[in-house]
Motif scaffolding. Structure first.
Motif, short mmCIF file in Angstrom:
data_model
loop_
_atom_site.label_atom_id
_atom_site.label_comp_id
_atom_site.label_asym_id
_atom_site.label_seq_id
_atom_site.Cartn_x
_atom_site.Cartn_y
_atom_site.Cartn_z
N LYS A 104 30.83 56.64 53.16
CA LYS A 104 29.94 55.40 53.29
C LYS A 104 29.55 55.07 54.92
O LYS A 104 30.43 55.20 55.74
CB LYS A 104 30.57 54.38 52.67
CG LYS A 104 29.69 53.07 52.38
CD LYS A 104 30.46 51.97 51.63
CE LYS A 104 29.34 50.91 51.52
NZ LYS A 104 29.99 49.64 50.76
N GLY A 105 28.25 54.89 55.10
CA GLY A 105 27.78 54.54 56.52
C GLY A 105 27.45 55.90 57.25
O GLY A 105 26.69 55.70 58.46
N ASP A 106 27.60 57.03 56.82
CA ASP A 106 26.94 58.17 57.31
C ASP A 106 25.43 58.34 57.56
O ASP A 106 24.84 57.90 56.37
CB ASP A 106 27.37 59.35 56.64
CG ASP A 106 29.01 59.89 56.97
OD1 ASP A 106 29.51 59.32 57.93
OD2 ASP A 106 29.48 60.85 56.33
N GLU A 107 25.11 58.79 58.58
CA GLU A 107 23.55 58.80 58.58
C GLU A 107 23.18 60.34 58.13
O GLU A 107 23.67 61.27 58.75
CB GLU A 107 22.99 58.54 60.11
CG GLU A 107 23.01 57.04 60.31
CD GLU A 107 22.85 56.67 61.64
OE1 GLU A 107 22.50 57.46 62.24
OE2 GLU A 107 23.12 55.35 62.04
N ARG B 244 20.65 55.88 55.46
CA ARG B 244 22.15 55.73 55.66
C ARG B 244 22.79 55.50 54.19
O ARG B 244 22.48 54.99 53.30
CB ARG B 244 22.49 54.24 56.48
CG ARG B 244 24.03 54.06 56.69
CD ARG B 244 24.05 52.71 57.64
NE ARG B 244 24.00 53.26 58.83
CZ ARG B 244 22.77 52.57 59.72
NH1 ARG B 244 22.06 51.64 59.06
NH2 ARG B 244 22.68 53.00 61.03
N THR C 149 25.04 54.24 51.36
CA THR C 149 25.75 53.02 51.06
C THR C 149 26.47 52.96 50.05
O THR C 149 27.39 52.35 49.72
CB THR C 149 24.64 52.13 50.63
OG1 THR C 149 23.45 52.44 49.54
CG2 THR C 149 23.65 51.78 51.90
N VAL D 254 21.23 56.10 49.15
CA VAL D 254 20.85 56.17 50.65
C VAL D 254 20.00 55.03 51.09
O VAL D 254 18.85 54.81 50.25
CB VAL D 254 20.11 57.37 50.98
CG1 VAL D 254 19.69 57.74 52.46
CG2 VAL D 254 20.91 58.74 50.60
N ASP D 255 20.43 54.08 51.84
CA ASP D 255 19.42 52.88 52.38
C ASP D 255 18.38 53.74 53.25
O ASP D 255 18.87 54.30 54.47
CB ASP D 255 20.29 52.06 53.19
CG ASP D 255 19.52 50.80 53.45
OD1 ASP D 255 18.63 50.52 52.96
OD2 ASP D 255 20.01 50.05 54.28
N LYS E 202 26.20 59.20 64.66
CA LYS E 202 26.02 57.83 64.27
C LYS E 202 25.10 57.48 65.40
O LYS E 202 24.88 57.95 66.64
CB LYS E 202 27.39 57.23 64.83
CG LYS E 202 28.46 57.51 63.65
CD LYS E 202 28.24 57.03 62.17
CE LYS E 202 29.31 57.10 61.38
NZ LYS E 202 29.22 56.75 60.18
N ILE F 77 19.60 56.63 63.70
CA ILE F 77 18.62 55.81 62.97
C ILE F 77 17.88 55.00 64.04
O ILE F 77 16.64 54.67 64.13
CB ILE F 77 19.02 55.32 61.73
CG1 ILE F 77 19.21 56.58 60.60
CG2 ILE F 77 17.97 54.49 61.22
CD1 ILE F 77 19.77 56.02 59.33
#
Length: 113
Positions: free
Chosen positions: A62-65, A75, A77, A86-87, A107, A110
């Motif tokens: 979670k949080g990976d781009e 990202r 989610t 993916v957000d 990181k 984005i």
């Protein structure tokens, strides 16, 4: 009507100094060399890439781009067994298959785009 059909003539016998036919072992060796070349040029690199992709997909967090196969940047989610949420913008989330994740970005990528 003979102008449409060519005459078939027998070849002359081979000369005394003509080379002999090659051994069947030479043919087998060449076939083995050809297979080895295909293995090292095509099969092995593709298997290596597939193994690296499988490892990358298993290590998603979670949080990976990420970049999807369709070129969508976002990202992660939420993670599921087969799907990842993916957000891609504020309030816009899409679900994609895990296998559709093409690249995990460093990181902060984005924000710089």
């Amino acid at each position: 009507m003979n102008f449409l059909i060519s005459d078939a003539w027998a070849d002359a016998p081979a000369a005394a100094g003509a080379p002999a036919q090659s051994s069947p072992f030479v043919t087998l060796i060449m076939l083995g060399v050809l297979f080895a070349a295909f293995y090292f040029i095509l099969i092995r690199p593709q298997a290596k890439r597939a193994k690296e992709h499988k490892t990358m997909i298993a290590a998603l967090a979670k949080g990976d781009e990420v970049v999807t196969g369709g070129g969508v940047l976002g990202r992660v989610t939420n993670l599921g067994e087969a799907y990842v949420t993916v957000d891609i913008a504020e309030g816009v989330e899409i679900k994609v298959q895990r296998q559709a994740i093409q690249t995990v970005l460093p990181k902060g990528t984005i924000k710089s785009v």
